[in-house]
Design a protein around this motif. Structure first.
Motif, PDB file in Angstrom:
ATOM      1  N   LYS A  82       0.812  -1.220   0.000  1.00  0.00           N
ATOM      2  CA  LYS A  82       0.000   0.000   0.000  1.00  0.00           C
ATOM      3  C   LYS A  82       0.844   1.269   0.000  1.00  0.00           C
ATOM      4  N   ARG A  83       2.167   1.129  -0.013  1.00  0.00           N
ATOM      5  CA  ARG A  83       3.007   2.316   0.126  1.00  0.00           C
ATOM      6  C   ARG A  83       3.007   3.197  -1.116  1.00  0.00           C
ATOM      7  N   VAL A  84       2.896   2.596  -2.284  1.00  0.00           N
ATOM      8  CA  VAL A  84       2.826   3.416  -3.501  1.00  0.00           C
ATOM      9  C   VAL A  84       1.584   4.289  -3.468  1.00  0.00           C
ATOM     10  N   PHE A  85       0.457   3.682  -3.122  1.00  0.00           N
ATOM     11  CA  PHE A  85      -0.796   4.437  -3.011  1.00  0.00           C
ATOM     12  C   PHE A  85      -0.672   5.549  -1.979  1.00  0.00           C
ATOM     13  N   ALA A  86      -0.159   5.221  -0.798  1.00  0.00           N
ATOM     14  CA  ALA A  86      -0.035   6.221   0.261  1.00  0.00           C
ATOM     15  C   ALA A  86       0.955   7.312  -0.127  1.00  0.00           C
ATOM     16  N   GLY A  87       2.013   6.942  -0.854  1.00  0.00           N
ATOM     17  CA  GLY A  87       3.006   7.927  -1.269  1.00  0.00           C
ATOM     18  C   GLY A  87       2.479   8.921  -2.275  1.00  0.00           C
ATOM     19  N   ILE A  88       1.471   8.539  -3.054  1.00  0.00           N
ATOM     20  CA  ILE A  88       0.886   9.449  -4.042  1.00  0.00           C
ATOM     21  C   ILE A  88      -0.226  10.286  -3.428  1.00  0.00           C
ATOM     22  N   VAL A  89      -1.038   9.686  -2.569  1.00  0.00           N
ATOM     23  CA  VAL A  89      -2.182  10.404  -1.989  1.00  0.00           C
ATOM     24  C   VAL A  89      -1.735  11.636  -1.213  1.00  0.00           C
ATOM     25  N   ILE A  90      -0.583  11.564  -0.563  1.00  0.00           N
ATOM     26  CA  ILE A  90      -0.116  12.710   0.218  1.00  0.00           C
ATOM     27  C   ILE A  90       0.118  13.933  -0.671  1.00  0.00           C
ATOM     28  N   ASP A  91       0.385  13.695  -1.967  1.00  0.00           N
ATOM     29  CA  ASP A  91       0.560  14.812  -2.909  1.00  0.00           C
ATOM     30  C   ASP A  91      -0.731  15.614  -3.075  1.00  0.00           C
ATOM     31  N   PHE A  92      -1.881  14.957  -2.918  1.00  0.00           N
ATOM     32  CA  PHE A  92      -3.156  15.657  -3.037  1.00  0.00           C
ATOM     33  C   PHE A  92      -3.342  16.644  -1.882  1.00  0.00           C
ATOM     34  N   PHE A  93      -2.808  16.312  -0.729  1.00  0.00           N
ATOM     35  CA  PHE A  93      -2.861  17.250   0.392  1.00  0.00           C
ATOM     36  C   PHE A  93      -1.954  18.446   0.128  1.00  0.00           C
ATOM     37  N   TRP A  94      -0.836  18.196  -0.526  1.00  0.00           N
ATOM     38  CA  TRP A  94       0.044  19.295  -0.942  1.00  0.00           C
ATOM     39  C   TRP A  94      -0.725  20.267  -1.848  1.00  0.00           C
ATOM     40  N   VAL A  95      -1.455  19.720  -2.808  1.00  0.00           N
ATOM     41  CA  VAL A  95      -2.255  20.566  -3.699  1.00  0.00           C
ATOM     42  C   VAL A  95      -3.334  21.298  -2.898  1.00  0.00           C
ATOM     43  N   GLY A  96      -3.905  20.611  -1.899  1.00  0.00           N
ATOM     44  CA  GLY A  96      -4.871  21.286  -1.032  1.00  0.00           C
ATOM     45  C   GLY A  96      -4.265  22.498  -0.371  1.00  0.00           C
ATOM     46  N   GLY A  97      -2.999  22.406   0.013  1.00  0.00           N
ATOM     47  CA  GLY A  97      -2.310  23.553   0.589  1.00  0.00           C
ATOM     48  C   GLY A  97      -2.174  24.698  -0.395  1.00  0.00           C
ATOM     49  N   LEU A  98      -2.027  24.376  -1.674  1.00  0.00           N
ATOM     50  CA  LEU A  98      -1.932  25.431  -2.692  1.00  0.00           C
ATOM     51  C   LEU A  98      -3.266  26.152  -2.846  1.00  0.00           C
ATOM     52  N   PHE A  99      -4.366  25.430  -2.725  1.00  0.00           N
ATOM     53  CA  PHE A  99      -5.675  26.088  -2.779  1.00  0.00           C
ATOM     54  C   PHE A  99      -5.905  26.961  -1.542  1.00  0.00           C
ATOM     55  N   ILE A 100      -5.404  26.514  -0.398  1.00  0.00           N
ATOM     56  CA  ILE A 100      -5.479  27.350   0.811  1.00  0.00           C
ATOM     57  C   ILE A 100      -4.689  28.634   0.598  1.00  0.00           C
ATOM     58  N   LEU A 101      -3.492  28.507   0.009  1.00  0.00           N
ATOM     59  CA  LEU A 101      -2.686  29.688  -0.298  1.00  0.00           C
ATOM     60  C   LEU A 101      -3.431  30.626  -1.231  1.00  0.00           C
ATOM     61  N   LEU A 102      -4.106  30.085  -2.219  1.00  0.00           N
ATOM     62  CA  LEU A 102      -4.879  30.899  -3.161  1.00  0.00           C
ATOM     63  C   LEU A 102      -5.918  31.741  -2.424  1.00  0.00           C
ATOM     64  N   ILE A 103      -6.652  31.114  -1.516  1.00  0.00           N
ATOM     65  CA  ILE A 103      -7.696  31.829  -0.768  1.00  0.00           C
ATOM     66  C   ILE A 103      -7.076  32.902   0.120  1.00  0.00           C
ATOM     67  N   LEU A 104      -5.995  32.552   0.813  1.00  0.00           N
ATOM     68  CA  LEU A 104      -5.341  33.512   1.705  1.00  0.00           C
ATOM     69  C   LEU A 104      -4.764  34.689   0.920  1.00  0.00           C
ATOM     70  N   ALA A 105      -4.150  34.392  -0.220  1.00  0.00           N
ATOM     71  CA  ALA A 105      -3.555  35.460  -1.030  1.00  0.00           C
ATOM     72  C   ALA A 105      -4.618  36.403  -1.578  1.00  0.00           C
TER      73      ALA A 105
END
Length: 553
Positions: A223-246
């Motif tokens: 399951k590590r490949v799956f888990a290693g990729i899913v965390i990237d979606f949270f990174w993108v979520g952080g970019l959307f948070i930055l968009l709102i804050l900016a």
């Protein structure tokens, strides 16, 4: 029992692991916001020379007819816009003769003071310290220092986490990250800002890395490949948070503080995330590890034997010196191709993202589109990595994305201002390709390196990638140095050529999907050159799962 056997018994991704994994995915939300905050706090709005103080020239677009007259008469117009760094040498404006300008009988001189367009930004660090014109490279330096900090953080905290534990390294990095980020909002000068940029880069990376490892070390191998990729979606979520804050906070210091505040609640996760049991066992602290593992078993509703650990419960892997990867011409070629791809992917990913502030149009819309295509890039890895292969995703992403960036030369040379959307669109295609490759390269590299070199090989690739990201800010700002038709397209052309070359070189690498991965140097030399058995011939069969294909991380 061996450690990996314990994980299989517990359930490779049971309810307990999912809960911990979710908690460790929360830090990347803030890491993404911090890593690319420079797009907004170091943005360069439109600017021009400021008239003497008696004219009350405080707005980029003059607010009265008198100021409008003197601005139009004393500020040169280049390519339909007021010059950014020069004004006419008119001497005393009270004796100014506008005909000297009309007749071309007047020279230009550099500005001492500037006025900025505040339509989009109330202030940025660049406008507050006038890091423009002769100091334009300071912005690139600031971004480079952040990337340098990321390299330092990955090296220092990687070692520290092995010494004091992942959990302690995580909380130390988190606290220092908060201090540096909050302090950066009050930087009195450029030097302090630069120093704190290094610190933020280092601790931001350490937070992400520590959380990533904590989340994955309780996850089973399949399951590590799956888990290693899913965390990237949270990174993108952080970019959307930055968009709102900016969008909400248009002053750079307010934005920095707003981006730092969400980090504070993450301190609470310290009491809910356990120490890595793998690390505890490696340090001989088996009683602590056993207590955690039995808690996992209780939550996952499985039973563990009374005697949990063997004497050598961690399967010891034979390690060899890292230079063994250069022991044959074939391994040298493959290693160099991987190094080059890591450097280019990191350079292009950060370069295209930072370049958003240089594209035409609304930066908030451009950043939104960029985040969406990055999300789609990670989705493509999740959906197709096990179907069409790792190599296919890497090569196609680099070549197609790179080709799109190179094609931006045509609207730049033959289009006009109404065609800027074509350049923007080609840039986004490039971002889509490199995002998919960003999610794919770690998995592909880990599978290509033999087991005895896997950790050190991927670690070396990661360090080399940092050099690519350190170059990225300077390429993104190439257009600022070479004005004219290629101002927008020049960075994209450089990124595109490098991407295409990296993608074509990757064709020389063997596919790893559904294949037994190399364990030794000799197997690595033969890998891809002789027939290999498919992994589908090796199954895990127990009372919980039947016919589950083994997938190495």
């Amino acid at each position: 029992m061996k450690y990996n056997e314990i994980l299989e018994t517990l359930g490779e991704f049971g309810w307990y692991q999912k809960r911990i994994y979710f908690l460790t995915c929360l830090p990347p939300l803030t890491c993404g916001s911090q890593a690319l905050m420079a797009i907004f706090i170091l943005a360069i709005p439109a600017h021009r020379c400021q008239l003497p103080s008696e004219f009350l020239d405080t707005h980029y677009y003059p607010t009265n007819n008198v100021t409008q007259y003197y601005v139009n008469s004393t500020i040169p117009v280049d390519d339909g816009q007021w010059a950014e760094c020069e004004q006419y040498d008119v001497g005393n404006l009270s004796t100014f003769n506008g005909m000297d300008v009309v007749n071309g009988n007047i020279s230009r001189l550099k500005c001492n003071d500037w006025v900025y367009d505040t339509t989009r930004y109330h202030s940025t660090f660049v406008t507050e310290h006038n890091l423009i014109c002769d100091k334009a490279m300071y912005r690139s330096h600031a971004n480079m220092l952040f990337m340098f900090g990321k390299m330092v953080g990955s090296l220092v905290f990687g070692i520290l986490a092995d010494i004091i534990g992942r959990k302690k390294a995580f909380i130390i990095a988190l606290l220092l990250d908060i201090l540096c980020t909050m302090g950066n909002a009050f930087s009195p000068n450029v030097a302090v800002f630069f120093i704190l940029q290094v610190g933020i880069g280092a601790f931001n990376t350490a937070v992400f890395m520590s959380a990533f490892v904590l989340g994955l070390e309780l996850v089973g191998k399949s399951k590590r490949v799956f888990a290693g990729i899913v965390i990237d979606f949270f990174w993108v979520g952080g970019l959307f948070i930055l968009l709102i804050l900016a969008y909400l906070f248009r002053s750079w210091d307010d934005l920095v503080i707003a981006a730092a505040l969400p980090i504070v609640p993450l301190i609470i996760t310290f009491w809910f995330i356990p120490e890595s049991t793998r690390w505890l066992v490696s340090k001989g602290r088996t009683k602590e590890a056993e207590k955690i593992l039995r808690k996992v078993a209780e939550v996952n509703k499985v039973e563990l034997p009374d005697e949990l650990f063997d004497k050598d419960c961690l399967e010891k892997e034979t390690q060899v010196n890292i230079w063994e990867m250069f022991s044959s011409p074939l391994l040298v070629i493959r290693s160099l191709i991987l190094f080059f791809n890591w450097a280019v992917i990191s350079m292009v990913y950060y370069g295209l993202t930072l370049n958003i502030s240089n594209l035409s149009g609304n930066i908030y819309i451009n950043f939104t589109i960029s985040n969406i295509v990055e999300f789609l890039g990670y989705c493509s890895v999740l959906l197709f990595a096990g179907r069409i292969g790792r190599k296919s995703i890497l090569c196609s992403g680099m070549v197609v994305g790179g080709a799109a960036c190179v094609l931006s030369i045509f609207p730049a040379l033959y289009g006009n201002s109404s065609h800027y959307w074509i350049t923007n669109g080609l840039s986004m295609i490039g971002k889509l390709g490199v995002s998919a490759c960003f999610g794919m390269i770690f998995i592909f590299s880990a599978e290509l390196f033999p087991t005895v070199l896997r950790n050190s090989g991927v670690g070396l690739c990661s360090v080399i990638a940092r050099f690519g990201s350190m170059i990225a800010p300077y390429i993104s700002d190439l257009g600022k140095l070479f004005k004219g038709e290629l101002e927008l397209a020049l960075p994209l052309i450089v990124f595109g050529i490098c991407s295409v070359v990296a993608g074509l070189l990757a064709l020389l690498l063997p596919e790893t999907m559904n294949r037994n991965l190399p364990d030794t140097i000799e197997e690595a030399k033969a890998f891809g050159r002789v027939p290999v058995k498919l992994l589908s011939g090796h199954k895990i069969c127990d009372s919980r799962k039947k016919d589950e294909t083994v997938t190495d991380e």
